[in-house]
Design a protein around this motif. Sequence first.
Motif, PDB file in Angstrom:
ATOM      1  N   ALA A  82       0.832  -1.208   0.000  1.00 50.81           N
ATOM      2  CA  ALA A  82       0.000   0.000   0.000  1.00 50.81           C
ATOM      3  C   ALA A  82       0.866   1.257   0.000  1.00 50.81           C
ATOM      4  O   ALA A  82       0.584   2.212  -0.731  1.00 50.81           O
ATOM      5  N   GLY A  83       1.904   1.272   0.789  1.00 54.18           N
ATOM      6  CA  GLY A  83       2.786   2.434   0.851  1.00 54.18           C
ATOM      7  C   GLY A  83       3.512   2.689  -0.455  1.00 54.18           C
ATOM      8  O   GLY A  83       3.750   3.834  -0.830  1.00 54.18           O
ATOM      9  N   TYR A  84       3.872   1.612  -1.148  1.00 55.91           N
ATOM     10  CA  TYR A  84       4.535   1.774  -2.447  1.00 55.91           C
ATOM     11  C   TYR A  84       3.567   2.301  -3.494  1.00 55.91           C
ATOM     12  O   TYR A  84       3.957   3.033  -4.401  1.00 55.91           O
ATOM     13  N   SER A  85       2.306   1.971  -3.372  1.00 51.17           N
ATOM     14  CA  SER A  85       1.313   2.295  -4.396  1.00 51.17           C
ATOM     15  C   SER A  85       0.726   3.694  -4.274  1.00 51.17           C
ATOM     16  O   SER A  85       0.134   4.181  -5.228  1.00 51.17           O
ATOM     17  N   VAL A  86       0.863   4.352  -3.128  1.00 51.91           N
ATOM     18  CA  VAL A  86       0.214   5.639  -2.904  1.00 51.91           C
ATOM     19  C   VAL A  86       1.250   6.762  -2.961  1.00 51.91           C
ATOM     20  O   VAL A  86       2.349   6.624  -2.427  1.00 51.91           O
ATOM     21  N   ALA A  87       0.868   7.866  -3.598  1.00 53.83           N
ATOM     22  CA  ALA A  87       1.753   9.025  -3.681  1.00 53.83           C
ATOM     23  C   ALA A  87       0.906  10.296  -3.685  1.00 53.83           C
ATOM     24  O   ALA A  87      -0.303  10.252  -3.892  1.00 53.83           O
ATOM     25  N   SER A  88       1.566  11.418  -3.466  1.00 55.23           N
ATOM     26  CA  SER A  88       0.881  12.714  -3.515  1.00 55.23           C
ATOM     27  C   SER A  88       1.524  13.573  -4.590  1.00 55.23           C
ATOM     28  O   SER A  88       2.706  13.420  -4.903  1.00 55.23           O
TER      29      SER A  88
END
Length: 137
Positions: A82-88
Amino acid sequence: MNVSTIYYRDRSGIVITGRYLRTKHKDQALAPITSIRIGREPLYLSLALGLGILLFAWRFGDLLYLDEQLTMAAVACAPLTAGYSVASLQMGTYIHEKTMLWASYWTVRKIRDAIIEARRDFGDQAASAIIIDEHGH
């Protein structure tokens, strides 16, 4: 450059034209933007959480059954994924950037590339403008 040219559009309501980035809740003019950055804050948090769970499973592995160890490894992989897949997407001037949206990393990259393309077209148009002084020279 045509200001009505659409460089990017998706189902979530994000639209990039020659002048604006429009989301459901925010609009941002592209002309004053000098900085576009992809923020990866969730990645760092998920690395700490996932590695913490894995270290716990490794440290107390002699007290856990094999299926419990495998479950903890799977649980550790969920925040990492999940952390790898989400960005801002963070935009603004050099000193003052604001977060415009949160989305998948791949969507944010497409949006950033579309903004760069729109800015490049805007810059090409501005560079070809002829400036005439008050005497007509």
